[in-house]
Design an enzyme around this catalytic site. Structure first.
Site, PDB file in Angstrom:
ATOM      1  N   SER A  18      42.149  72.950  18.115  1.00  0.00           N
ATOM      2  CA  SER A  18      41.890  72.519  19.493  1.00  0.00           C
ATOM      3  C   SER A  18      42.983  72.993  20.441  1.00  0.00           C
ATOM      4  O   SER A  18      42.704  73.472  21.545  1.00  0.00           O
ATOM      5  CB  SER A  18      41.769  70.994  19.555  1.00  0.00           C
ATOM      6  N   HIS A  28      74.105  69.194   2.251  1.00  0.00           N
ATOM      7  CA  HIS A  28      72.907  69.478   3.044  1.00  0.00           C
ATOM      8  C   HIS A  28      72.964  68.727   4.379  1.00  0.00           C
ATOM      9  O   HIS A  28      72.664  67.532   4.429  1.00  0.00           O
ATOM     10  CB  HIS A  28      71.648  69.074   2.269  1.00  0.00           C
ATOM     11  N   CYS A  35      74.897  74.909   0.692  1.00  0.00           N
ATOM     12  CA  CYS A  35      74.791  74.645  -0.752  1.00  0.00           C
ATOM     13  C   CYS A  35      74.800  75.952  -1.555  1.00  0.00           C
ATOM     14  O   CYS A  35      75.841  76.589  -1.677  1.00  0.00           O
ATOM     15  CB  CYS A  35      73.555  73.800  -1.044  1.00  0.00           C
ATOM     16  N   GLU A  79      70.957  69.038   6.784  1.00  0.00           N
ATOM     17  CA  GLU A  79      69.613  68.887   7.356  1.00  0.00           C
ATOM     18  C   GLU A  79      68.919  67.604   6.946  1.00  0.00           C
ATOM     19  O   GLU A  79      67.938  67.196   7.587  1.00  0.00           O
ATOM     20  CB  GLU A  79      68.733  70.088   6.956  1.00  0.00           C
ATOM     21  N   GLY A 123      37.725  70.633  14.912  1.00  0.00           N
ATOM     22  CA  GLY A 123      37.794  69.275  15.443  1.00  0.00           C
ATOM     23  C   GLY A 123      39.178  68.684  15.329  1.00  0.00           C
ATOM     24  O   GLY A 123      39.450  67.597  15.832  1.00  0.00           O
ATOM     25  N   VAL A 181      43.626  68.949  15.469  1.00  0.00           N
ATOM     26  CA  VAL A 181      44.622  69.221  16.497  1.00  0.00           C
ATOM     27  C   VAL A 181      44.911  70.716  16.617  1.00  0.00           C
ATOM     28  O   VAL A 181      44.942  71.276  17.717  1.00  0.00           O
ATOM     29  CB  VAL A 181      45.931  68.459  16.185  1.00  0.00           C
ATOM     30  N   ASP A 182      45.113  71.379  15.480  1.00  0.00           N
ATOM     31  CA  ASP A 182      45.572  72.767  15.503  1.00  0.00           C
ATOM     32  C   ASP A 182      44.582  73.701  16.193  1.00  0.00           C
ATOM     33  O   ASP A 182      44.951  74.438  17.116  1.00  0.00           O
ATOM     34  CB  ASP A 182      45.845  73.263  14.075  1.00  0.00           C
TER      35      ASP A 182
END
Length: 508
Positions: free
Chosen positions: A226, A166, A78, A168, A221, A223-224
């Site tokens: 952990s 685009h 683009c 994507e 507590g 996800v990241d």
């Protein structure tokens, strides 16, 4: 490690380009157009993103591409395509009408490397106000639409392409094939970047980086943090100490539940209850950004006090992920800062610790795949994202212990309801907002004047964009009825049907 470099000109779709490249099992990085990194042998190709700017503007973003164009495979998307045409002898003008939405692309040169195995016609997504009206002499059209003759082109004699659509976005039905042709074909990437390979290289890098020193990590507590903890545990074992701070803004019973779950993971975790401090410092504060900064500051200070008790700790590990990094970067052109992230802003100097961020290069779904590859509990990996400031930014206005109680109770009913109805895993993130609104209600024979809460449930891949979930009416009715009946202080429940953009997932 082979990688694709994406130069960001501020497009809302830049992160989607990165997502699509990584889905091809190829590592990529986004950098602002005016902060091009050193071009080492690991970079196999470069993609120029779209932009809200026009190449015809006097202050349009125009990077120095002399070390890239003609030397590395290059794809302009683009704005990127228009830049490559306008700056090298072509002409870009305002389109007769804004070209936005679906269009059918006719492949003019099916043997061109970028167009291999792309059917003709194929649906593409346009989103621009300018259009290329004249290409430089060495540029050859390889694809056209009804309204855009130079919808795709190839520069003769070099590995440079431009497309005015685009690839994507979901609406470009063969966009993934086009990106695959560029990344795997033209750039020659092997497509071997996977969770297992990430774990192997990251663990090795952590061992080399940290050596025999000790690391402390702030667990949330989620996800990241952990997954970051398990990567570090895999690399350095018991030289990792985790600290879990209760800021009083966690979900109902979360402090005790999370501490218990970490014990079963073999992690060395210290729990600190600092609820009262956070409540006291938030008294009278209503501005969302100020609340975030107070919560972030208090967390760092509480964490700092605990960290000083751990002898010989030289490193602080954080669960920072790529969207945190992108959203916290604000320069001319790339993504504006939407909100502050206290885990990206660095540390107070007195802590004198070095930072290690094992997940800094990953999107949320990639973090989950890494956790799965390490055989972590799926219930933990499947947990919805939860904001760092916790319920503090889901209570609009001043935060008080009573408001936290109300919100925790309502939130528990909503989240447990999603689990019981088998809807939890179909939702990317859910929560309840306590609104600074009171309304009239009737309970029994009495008139009430109590609080309103808003339910929020969205579906997303990485949080950069999100759409509201069409939860069943029967489920919403049941949850609403249960909240009003069981949560003292609430007499009205509403459901948020706003998407991101234009709204954000959280209300503050």
């Amino acid at each position: 490690m082979e990688k694709i470099l994406i130069l960001d000109f501020g497009s809302q779709y830049t992160q989607l380009i990165a997502r699509r490249v990584r889905e091809l099992n190829v590592y990529c990085e986004i950098h602002p157009f005016n902060k091009i990194p050193e071009l080492d042998s690991d970079i196999k190709g470069v993609i120029l993103s779209g932009s809200p700017s026009s190449v015809r503007d006097a202050d349009a973003p125009k990077p120095d591409l002399s070390a890239i164009k003609g030397h590395l495979p290059l794809l302009g998307v683009c704005y990127g395509a228009q830049l490559l045409a306008n700056e090298f002898g072509g002409e870009v003008e305002g389109a007769p009408s804004r070209e936005y939405g679906r269009a059918m692309l006719t492949v003019v040169a099916p043997d061109d490397p970028l167009m291999l195995d792309v059917p003709s016609p194929t649906q593409v997504w346009m989103s621009h106000g300018d259009t290329i009206t004249r290409l430089p002499e060495s540029y050859h059209i390889i694809g056209s639409t009804e309204n855009v003759k130079a919808a795709a082109y190839h520069i003769g004699g070099e590995k440079t392409w431009g497309i005015q659509f685009h690839p994507e976005v979901y609406h470009s039905t063969d966009g993934t094939q086009i990106l695959s042709n560029f990344v795997l074909g033209i750039c020659g990437c092997s497509g071997t970047w996977s969770p297992d390979s990430f774990i192997e290289t990251t663990v090795e890098d952590l061992r080399n980086k940290i050596g025999d020193e000790r690391v402390i990590l702030g667990l949330s507590g989620g996800v990241d943090s952990s997954v970051a903890a398990m990567l570090l545990h895999k690399a350095i074992g018991d030289r990792l100490t985790c600290i879990f701070v209760n800021n009083g803004l966690l979900r109902k019973n979360e402090f005790d539940d999370v501490l218990d779950s970490y014990k079963h993971m073999g992690l060395n975790v210290i729990g600190v209850d600092a609820s009262e401090r956070f409540y006291n410092d938030l008294k009278g504060v209503t501005d969302p950004e100020q609340k975030r900064k107070i919560i972030g500051r208090d967390f760092v200070e509480v964490f700092n006090a605990e960290a000083k008790k751990i002898k010989d700790a030289n490193w602080l590990a954080q669960g920072t992920i790529y969207p945190d990094v992108i959203e916290s970067c604000s320069v001319k052109g790339p993504s504006a800062t939407i909100k502050s992230h206290h885990n990206v802003g660095g540390l107070p100097k007195e802590m004198n610790l070095k930072i290690v961020e094992p997940l800094r290069l990953l999107f949320k779904d990639e973090v989950r795949r890494v956790g799965k590859a390490m055989e972590m509990d799926q219930r933990l990996l499947g947990r919805h994202p939860f904001p760092g400031p916790g319920l503090g930014i889901r209570i609009l206005g001043e935060v008080t212990p009573e408001k936290v109680r109300i919100l925790q109770e309502a939130d528990a009913i909503f989240i447990n309801g999603l689990r019981e109805a088998g809807l939890y895993d179909q939702v990317w993130q859910a929560g309840v907002m306590l609104l600074p609104v009171q309304s009239v209600g009737v309970m029994g024979d009495e008139r009430t004047y109590e609080n309103c809460v808003a339910l929020r449930a969205v579906i997303s891949t990485d949080g950069m964009t999100a759409d509201w979930v069409h939860l069943p009416y029967e489920f919403l009715a049941k949850v609403s009825n249960e909240i009003i009946n069981k949560v003292r202080g609430v007499n009205r429940v509403v459901y948020d049907i706003s998407s991101k953009p234009p709204a954000t997932i959280e209300w503050e």
